[in-house]
Enzyme design. Structure first.
Site, PDB file in Angstrom:
ATOM      1  CG  ASN A   1      -2.188  -0.827   0.954  1.00 28.51           C
ATOM      2  OD1 ASN A   1      -3.123  -0.390   0.290  1.00 28.51           O
ATOM      3  ND2 ASN A   1      -2.187  -2.052   1.469  1.00 28.51           N
TER       4      ASN A   1
ATOM      5  CE  LYS B   1       1.979   1.035  21.513  1.00 29.13           C
ATOM      6  NZ  LYS B   1       0.871   0.129  21.256  1.00 29.13           N
TER       7      LYS B   1
ATOM      8  CE  LYS C   1       5.209  -2.137  18.312  1.00 33.98           C
ATOM      9  NZ  LYS C   1       5.749  -2.875  17.151  1.00 33.98           N
TER      10      LYS C   1
ATOM     11  CG  HIS D   1      -9.717  -3.594   8.777  1.00 34.38           C
ATOM     12  ND1 HIS D   1      -8.778  -4.200   9.573  1.00 34.38           N
ATOM     13  CD2 HIS D   1     -10.760  -4.453   8.700  1.00 34.38           C
ATOM     14  CE1 HIS D   1      -9.237  -5.373   9.967  1.00 34.38           C
ATOM     15  NE2 HIS D   1     -10.436  -5.555   9.448  1.00 34.38           N
TER      16      HIS D   1
END
Ligand code: GRF
Length: 185
Positions: free
Chosen positions: A15, A59, A85, A103
């Site tokens: 993509n 994180k 993530k 998605h």
């Protein structure tokens, strides 16, 4: 003024490639130093950065390093394309409303990391592709655009997957343009 975009990808980066061939991409970020997307970026002459969560204390520190990159490059829109993530609080707090994701299913059907396989093994007659704003959930943000992709009698999981990806490659550029990202001249 065109919007400046950064693309985030964890692996293959097909993509990213489609986007970078059509739009100026300020940089690509990968959370894996050996991701194939980094080779694609090199070939296309797009700047890239890669670092891994495990290289940081937590994180928050990892995402703060990402925010530094986005700020440095004055990014208007963060384009997630196979970034595997969950986006957490410092990054989301800073970029919510300026971060989109693609998605490979027709949300809210089949969220999560295996949207294509999950739809296939559920035996659906059609699935699709969704582009949405990123929020704190998994594939749950407000939908910008979605299209159906039918499952054909003759499909194998591989041909089904190929047609889902072909729809992704068509939709992401259209959505970017609709959000004010100008194409390459
Ligand atoms: C795409 O199917 C995207 O929808 C999903 O991850 C896949 C990434 O593929 N989130 P690629 O890295 O762009 O080839």
């Amino acid at each position: 003024m065109t919007k400046r975009i950064a693309v985030f990808a964890s692996g293959n980066g097909s993509n990213f490639q489609v986007i970078a061939e059509q739009f100026p991409v300020a940089f690509v970020f990968s959370d894996h130093r050996d991701a194939y997307v980094l080779e694609r970026a090199k070939k296309l002459g797009v700047p890239s950065y890669a670092f891994e969560l495990k290289e940081f204390d937590n994180k928050t520190a990892y995402e703060e390093a990402i925010i530094d990159l986005l700020d440095k490059h004055e990014i208007d829109l963060v384009v997630l394309a196979g970034y595997m993530k969950i986006v957490a609080s410092p990054l989301l707090a800073r970029y919510e409303g300026r971060m989109i994701n693609i998605h490979p299913a027709y949300l809210p059907e089949f969220p999560g990391a295996h949207g294509i396989e999950d739809a296939w093994y559920a035996g659906v007659e059609e699935s699709g592709v969704t582009i949405h704003w990123v929020d704190s959930g998994v594939d749950s943000g407000k939908i910008i655009r979605q299209e159906r992709v039918p499952r054909l009698e003759s499909d194998t999981i591989d041909t089904f997957e190929e047609r889902i990806h072909a729809m992704e490659y068509r939709l992401y550029p259209e959505v970017l343009e609709s959000l004010g990202v100008e194409r390459r001249r």
